[in-house]
Scaffold this motif. Structure first.
Motif, PDB file in Angstrom:
ATOM      1  N   HIS A   1      -4.689  -9.381  -3.514  1.00 40.31           N
ATOM      2  CA  HIS A   1      -4.190  -8.242  -2.745  1.00 40.31           C
ATOM      3  C   HIS A   1      -2.672  -8.143  -2.854  1.00 40.31           C
ATOM      4  CE1 HIS A   1      -8.100  -7.650  -0.810  1.00 40.31           C
ATOM      5  NE2 HIS A   1      -8.149  -8.965  -0.638  1.00 40.31           N
ATOM      6  N   THR A   2      -2.175  -6.909  -2.881  1.00 38.85           N
ATOM      7  CA  THR A   2      -0.736  -6.647  -2.838  1.00 38.85           C
ATOM      8  C   THR A   2      -0.385  -6.070  -1.477  1.00 38.85           C
ATOM      9  OG1 THR A   2      -0.620  -6.229  -5.217  1.00 38.85           O
ATOM     10  CG2 THR A   2       1.184  -5.384  -3.869  1.00 38.85           C
ATOM     11  N   ILE A   3       0.526  -6.731  -0.791  1.00 42.65           N
ATOM     12  CA  ILE A   3       0.965  -6.293   0.530  1.00 42.65           C
ATOM     13  C   ILE A   3       2.366  -5.723   0.388  1.00 42.65           C
ATOM     14  CG2 ILE A   3       1.310  -6.976   2.935  1.00 42.65           C
ATOM     15  CD1 ILE A   3      -0.384  -9.478   2.320  1.00 42.65           C
ATOM     16  N   THR A   4       2.578  -4.514   0.919  1.00 48.60           N
ATOM     17  CA  THR A   4       3.862  -3.819   0.802  1.00 48.60           C
ATOM     18  C   THR A   4       4.359  -3.426   2.178  1.00 48.60           C
ATOM     19  OG1 THR A   4       3.133  -2.934  -1.329  1.00 48.60           O
ATOM     20  CG2 THR A   4       5.060  -1.902  -0.325  1.00 48.60           C
ATOM     21  N   VAL A   5       5.681  -3.425   2.359  1.00 50.68           N
ATOM     22  CA  VAL A   5       6.271  -3.061   3.638  1.00 50.68           C
ATOM     23  C   VAL A   5       7.349  -2.000   3.427  1.00 50.68           C
ATOM     24  CG1 VAL A   5       8.026  -4.886   3.520  1.00 50.68           C
ATOM     25  CG2 VAL A   5       7.328  -3.989   5.752  1.00 50.68           C
ATOM     26  N   ARG A   6       7.526  -1.157   4.424  1.00 51.73           N
ATOM     27  CA  ARG A   6       8.625  -0.198   4.416  1.00 51.73           C
ATOM     28  C   ARG A   6       9.060   0.028   5.864  1.00 51.73           C
ATOM     29  NH1 ARG A   6       5.537   5.591   3.036  1.00 51.73           N
ATOM     30  NH2 ARG A   6       4.560   5.870   5.097  1.00 51.73           N
TER      31      ARG A   6
END
Length: 530
Positions: A493-498
């Protein structure tokens, strides 16, 4: 058999030459260190040559070095210089076996290069800075000449500069000379380190004896809940020992607080001032929590920290000197801060005097500034990247204009003005972690100094953006923690934040490098759930 014997003889001679060259280089560096300890430690040849290398290195290469080696970039540079010197020393040593004068001249040439580098440094104090390199080169040249002569074959013809190839080398004479050289060089180096240490004792004592006054304006109490109880998340307050250090100083300046002075002068300064540390400490001090960010911080990088700073409001000092911001008719729009090591940083006068807590800091997390972080005084301007605002070891403030003067980093193609960009980072889970299936806490920090953080969102793979829970906000000048509870399922899984800042501006997805005004883009980590 004769060919084998001849090859072995040449190999032995090459080894002798290499050893002679290395001992000569060791002697040169040791004597240079001794003289630098007596004159000025910062004038040592490795330090000044390293400084020139840093100054001449393109910004992209510096950026690569910081990304690759982190805070060890200076150690890597110094080791690289020593390796290159060792290789050159080996070559000169082998050359000296046949041409002693040429070998010695080569060592002297490097002394001239070191002296020129010392005199070219912005913190040079004059001709005395050339002495360590010159003295070291003379000692190294003499050592090489003597060692090469002892390595000459016993049957060498007398009176010539060349040694020929016949005969047996003077083993006893060479070993004796090599031993004496090694002992003498080691002693010189030890004395140099002793004298260098002695020069720093006054600065160390001045820091140990410094009692910081209580602030006239203490920092507001940190709200409950700024620190989330999540294993692996960055601490809200960064300990001094963990605070990032990015600068160009190969040798950390040790400044005696008793002799330190700060000068304020330049365009629009109607009352130039010079302050001692005691005079600054007698003024009303303020205490604030401020997050600093380095412009070399990549997306998700470590070059950011939050500390409680104690200092003197900078705007008040400027006003007393007669300075007005451009919006009020002031003649100067740039404040150039100079460090004791010659570094120059340029800050917008308008930003320094617009009401934010721009300070000359004397304390960090309840203690006097560490030497690594600018003792006795450094400058801080919230909301600006460090290269335009956070001058360490400051000793001079000149008011000028952006058109009239380019500071150190601007000359190297970095932006003149550098407000900190809205950024967010995932602290846990770490990249390539293997969390168990089920509930996983994703957490980190977000920052947008002078604007604050109002929203953080997390996305897993290509799924929808989900709001994270925000920790309490301390001030708009500090970072903010966040967390998100993810129900992890097996697989990669790829976890991204903004993040969204206090103006409503969403952090940009556009990925840019640090040059010229700071990195941008969303931070992601890839994890595998077994």
């Amino acid at each position: 058999m004769q060919g084998v014997s001849s090859f072995r003889s040449k190999l032995v001679r090459a080894a002798l030459g290499a050893l002679a060259g290395l001992l000569a280089a060791f002697t040169a560096l040791a004597v240079a260190e001794l003289v630098a300890g007596l004159v000025r430690p910062a004038a040592g040849p490795v330090t000044v040559v390293g400084g020139v290398v840093i100054d001449r290195t393109p910004a992209a290469v510096k950026d690569f070095a910081i990304r690759t080696f982190g805070e060890n970039d200076k150690t890597v540079l110094q080791l690289g210089i020593l390796v290159i010197l060792a290789l050159i020393a080996v070559a000169l040593g082998i050359l000296a076996l046949s041409h002693r004068r040429a070998g010695a001249a080569g060592v002297l040439l490097f002394g001239i290069v070191g002296a020129a580098a010392a005199l070219s440094r912005p913190d040079s104090t004059g001709i005395g800075d050339a002495l360590p390199s010159i003295a070291g080169a003379v000692a190294g040249a003499l050592a090489l000449y003597v060692l090469a002569s002892k390595a000459a074959p016993a049957a060498a013809p007398a009176g010539g500069d060349g040694e020929g190839t016949a005969g047996v080398w003077n083993r006893r004479g060479f070993l004796t000379a090599a031993g004496v050289t090694a002992v003498a060089a080691t002693s010189a180096g030890a004395l140099g380190r002793y004298f260098t240490g002695r020069q720093g004792q006054g600065a160390i004592a001045s820091r140990e004896n410094l009692v910081l006054p209580k602030p006239a304006s203490p920092a507001p109490a940190v709200p409950a809940g700024v620190q989330l109880k999540v294993p692996g998340i960055t601490a809200f307050t960064t300990p001094d020992s963990d605070f990032y250090r990015v600068d160009t100083a190969l040798t950390v300046p040790k400044v005696d607080a008793g002799t330190w002075r700060l000068r304020i002068h330049g365009k629009g300064v109607t009352r130039p001032r010079t302050y001692t540390l005691d005079q600054l400490l007698d003024r009303p001090l303020i205490e604030r929590d401020i997050t600093l960010t380095c412009v070399s911080n990549e997306v998700g990088g470590p070059y950011i920290g939050n500390a409680r700073w104690l200092g003197i409001p900078l705007a008040g000092l400027l006003e007393e000197a007669g300075v007005r911001p451009p919006s009020k008719g002031g003649r100067a729009d740039q404040l150039v801060a100079r460090s004791v090591d010659g570094m120059t940083l340029g800050s917008p006068v308008e930003d320094v005097m617009d009401g934010r807590d721009a300070i000359l800091a004397v304390g960090m997390n309840g203690e006097p500034l560490p030497f690594d972080h600018g003792f006795p005084v450094r400058m801080l301007v919230p909301g600006l990247y460090g290269y335009v605002s956070a001058c360490k070891w400051i000793e001079d403030i000149e008011l000028t204009t952006f058109d009239a003067y380019d500071p150190y980093w601007v000359k190297r193609k970095w932006a003149r003005r550098a407000p900190i960009k809205t950024q967010s980072r995932i602290d846990t889970p770490k990249p390539f972690a293997r969390p168990a299936a089920g509930p996983v806490i994703v957490a980190g920090v977000a920052w947008a100094q002078r604007r604050g953080i109002t929203r953080v969102q997390v996305r897993v793979d290509d799924g929808p953006w989900q709001d994270a829970d925000l920790a309490a906000q301390d001030t708009i000048d500090t970072w903010r923690q966040w967390s998100y509870r993810w129900n992890a399922t097996p697989g990669g899984h790829t976890i991204t934040v903004r993040a969204t800042d206090g103006t409503g501006q969403l952090q940009t997805e556009e990925r840019t490098r640090t040059i010229p005004d700071g990195a941008s883009g969303w931070h992601s980590v890839f994890v595998t759930v077994p």
